[in-house]
Motif scaffolding. Structure first.
Motif, PDB file in Angstrom:
ATOM      1  N   ILE A   1      -8.116  -2.667   2.778  1.00  0.00           N
ATOM      2  CA  ILE A   1      -7.641  -2.817   1.398  1.00  0.00           C
ATOM      3  C   ILE A   1      -7.279  -4.277   1.132  1.00  0.00           C
ATOM      4  CG2 ILE A   1      -5.752  -2.257  -0.184  1.00  0.00           C
ATOM      5  CD1 ILE A   1      -5.720   0.561   1.096  1.00  0.00           C
ATOM      6  N   ALA A   2      -6.559  -4.890   2.061  1.00  0.00           N
ATOM      7  CA  ALA A   2      -6.175  -6.293   1.901  1.00  0.00           C
ATOM      8  C   ALA A   2      -7.405  -7.192   1.829  1.00  0.00           C
ATOM      9  CB  ALA A   2      -5.276  -6.718   3.056  1.00  0.00           C
TER      10      ALA A   2
ATOM     11  N   LYS B   1      -3.226   1.453   9.619  1.00  0.00           N
ATOM     12  CA  LYS B   1      -3.253  -0.003   9.531  1.00  0.00           C
ATOM     13  C   LYS B   1      -4.676  -0.542   9.368  1.00  0.00           C
ATOM     14  CE  LYS B   1       1.128  -1.485  11.359  1.00  0.00           C
ATOM     15  NZ  LYS B   1       1.814  -2.535  12.143  1.00  0.00           N
ATOM     16  N   ARG B   2      -5.645   0.099  10.002  1.00  0.00           N
ATOM     17  CA  ARG B   2      -7.027  -0.329   9.781  1.00  0.00           C
ATOM     18  C   ARG B   2      -7.402  -0.172   8.304  1.00  0.00           C
ATOM     19  NH1 ARG B   2     -10.825  -0.990  13.858  1.00  0.00           N
ATOM     20  NH2 ARG B   2     -12.456   0.132  12.696  1.00  0.00           N
ATOM     21  N   ARG B   3      -6.924   0.899   7.703  1.00  0.00           N
ATOM     22  CA  ARG B   3      -7.167   1.103   6.273  1.00  0.00           C
ATOM     23  C   ARG B   3      -6.491   0.000   5.448  1.00  0.00           C
ATOM     24  NH1 ARG B   3     -10.527   4.035   2.737  1.00  0.00           N
ATOM     25  NH2 ARG B   3      -9.367   4.618   0.864  1.00  0.00           N
TER      26      ARG B   3
ATOM     27  N   ALA C   1     -11.003  -4.272  12.040  1.00  0.00           N
ATOM     28  CA  ALA C   1     -11.175  -3.683  10.708  1.00  0.00           C
ATOM     29  C   ALA C   1     -11.363  -4.731   9.624  1.00  0.00           C
ATOM     30  CB  ALA C   1      -9.969  -2.800  10.380  1.00  0.00           C
ATOM     31  N   ALA C   2     -11.044  -5.981   9.916  1.00  0.00           N
ATOM     32  CA  ALA C   2     -11.155  -7.038   8.910  1.00  0.00           C
ATOM     33  C   ALA C   2     -12.244  -8.027   9.281  1.00  0.00           C
ATOM     34  CB  ALA C   2      -9.824  -7.771   8.771  1.00  0.00           C
ATOM     35  N   GLU C   3     -12.995  -8.456   8.291  1.00  0.00           N
ATOM     36  CA  GLU C   3     -14.051  -9.443   8.513  1.00  0.00           C
ATOM     37  C   GLU C   3     -13.597 -10.838   8.103  1.00  0.00           C
ATOM     38  OE1 GLU C   3     -17.343  -7.931   6.328  1.00  0.00           O
ATOM     39  OE2 GLU C   3     -17.634  -6.197   7.637  1.00  0.00           O
TER      40      GLU C   3
ATOM     41  N   VAL D   1       0.858  -1.183   0.000  1.00  0.00           N
ATOM     42  CA  VAL D   1       0.000   0.000   0.000  1.00  0.00           C
ATOM     43  C   VAL D   1       0.896   1.235   0.000  1.00  0.00           C
ATOM     44  CG1 VAL D   1      -1.832   1.255   1.161  1.00  0.00           C
ATOM     45  CG2 VAL D   1      -1.810  -1.257   1.225  1.00  0.00           C
ATOM     46  N   ALA D   2       0.905   1.930  -1.125  1.00  0.00           N
ATOM     47  CA  ALA D   2       1.734   3.126  -1.270  1.00  0.00           C
ATOM     48  C   ALA D   2       1.005   4.310  -0.637  1.00  0.00           C
ATOM     49  CB  ALA D   2       2.022   3.395  -2.746  1.00  0.00           C
TER      50      ALA D   2
END
Length: 385
Positions: free
Chosen positions: A280-281, A274-276, A316-318, A215-216
């Motif tokens: 994205i991941a 990091k939540r972002r 932040a991730a499901e 992630v840039a």
């Protein structure tokens, strides 16, 4: 091959076909249907890395005939060890073949030796009986030698499988683990530092194909950091030939940081970042059908990786987030990085992240972070995937 037979004069010019004996471990423990499937995956992975080989398999063993760089076999997950072997022809007495092999594999200049016998199948002799018998043959041909089973100068292995026999003097350690791909695919957050490529490699070893993403962070990371990540992923290509770094540009953090500074909450910058990245991941994982996310987080190593903050990040991730380094000391990760070849590139010169605040939070509270995200304009910026 004659086992046993009367001895012939040692020194006969023996013409033996060279092969490679490949051993696996965990695959052997699976049920027959799973074992056969995973064997096929392992063989396909070998072919992908080293084309134009003749390969056959039997339970617990894979046999390869052809020219290959043994270093490449070390990078195939699922292989616990391998050896270059010489096959003893059926019309040649084992004793004759063994003496000629010993003559060209270090025994003339050694002081001590040991024979290691492994048998598969039914025979009229035991492994110990055959070791004693052949040991006497070797000592008769090389009178200066003594047997040392503990720490011999030269070790000769004899593998008898049914009516076939193979000789070898080296056992080369492989990467071990499970064949790449048998457990599915994971998205790896790769920064190019020491930990993230090691974490990706560890999940590769457990059978996961990796899709690495970088992630840039516009305005906060420059090209030196991206270049380092690309070089690290290129090292991982030795283990997964089709690996390719996916670069995702995102403007979210720049907007979020402005709001955090304005609200005097800059200490949460790394948490929001990091939540972002997790989101994205996750979007990439859903796009490609991956089963989770892997990253290089280790408990307590940096401010964002405290137990409190990891709770906030995981929210932040499901989908599952895998952290294979969670209980590792930094020295542990460095040792693996050196071993797999990523350390040099991971420690090459690159600028740091310019977004890190002077006093990052070590104890974020999920309820507070969720409320802040709800009220931030930056949260409305769509995911760049």
């Amino acid at each position: 091959m004659k086992i046993p037979t009367n001895q012939e004069e040692p020194g006969t010019n023996v013409n033996m076909a060279k092969k490679w004996l490949v051993r696996y471990s965990e695959i052997f423990l699976k049920s027959d249907p799973v074992r056969r499937q995973w064997e096929r995956v392992l063989i396909n992975n070998i072919r992908q890395l080293i084309p134009d080989l003749k390969i056959k398999s039997e339970r617990g063993r894979i046999w390869i005939t052809g020219n290959l760089d043994p270093e490449k076999l070390r990078h195939v997950f699922g292989i616990v060890s391998f050896s270059e072997v010489e096959h003893v022809p059926h019309d040649l007495p084992l004793e004759t073949a063994l003496i000629e092999y010993c003559r060209t594999h270090g025994l003339p200049g050694a002081k001590t030796f040991a024979l290691r016998i492994k048998r598969v199948g039914k025979h009229s002799f035991s492994s110990n009986d055959k070791a004693i018998e052949l040991g006497d043959v070797v000592r008769k041909a090389f009178p200066h030698l003594k047997v040392n089973l503990a720490v011999p100068d030269v070790e000769i292995h004899i593998e008898i499988r049914q009516d076939e026999c193979y000789l070898y003097d080296k056992v080369i350690k492989g990467s071990g683990g499970l064949p790449l791909g048998v457990e599915g695919t994971l998205v790896a957050l790769v920064s190019g530092g020491i930990d993230s490529p090691v974490a990706a490699w560890m999940m590769m070893k457990r059978g996961c194909r990796i899709v690495p993403i970088y992630v840039a962070l516009d305005t906060f990371l420059d090209e030196t950091v991206l270049a380092r990540a690309e070089r690290v992923v290129e090292v991982l290509r030795k283990y997964q030939p089709d690996i390719r770094l996916r670069v995702i540009h995102d403007t979210y953090l720049a907007a979020a940081k402005k709001e955090l500074i304005r609200n005097r909450q800059e200490k949460y910058t790394c948490i929001f970042c990091k939540r972002r990245m997790y989101r994205i991941a996750q979007a990439v994982a859903q796009e490609i059908g991956a089963k989770g996310i892997v990253n290089g987080e280790s408990l307590g190593q940096v401010a964002s990786q405290t137990l409190d903050n990891l709770v906030v990040l995981s929210d932040a991730a499901e989908i599952p987030v895998y952290r294979p380094l969670i209980g590792f000391d930094k020295a542990d990760a460095i040792a693996i990085a050196r071993d797999i070849g990523t350390y040099e590139e991971s420690t090459s010169k690159a600028t740091g992240c310019k977004a890190v605040p002077k006093g990052p939070s070590t104890k974020a509270h999920l309820k507070e972070i969720l409320e802040m995200e709800k009220n931030m304009e930056a949260t409305k910026i769509p995911l760049p995937v």
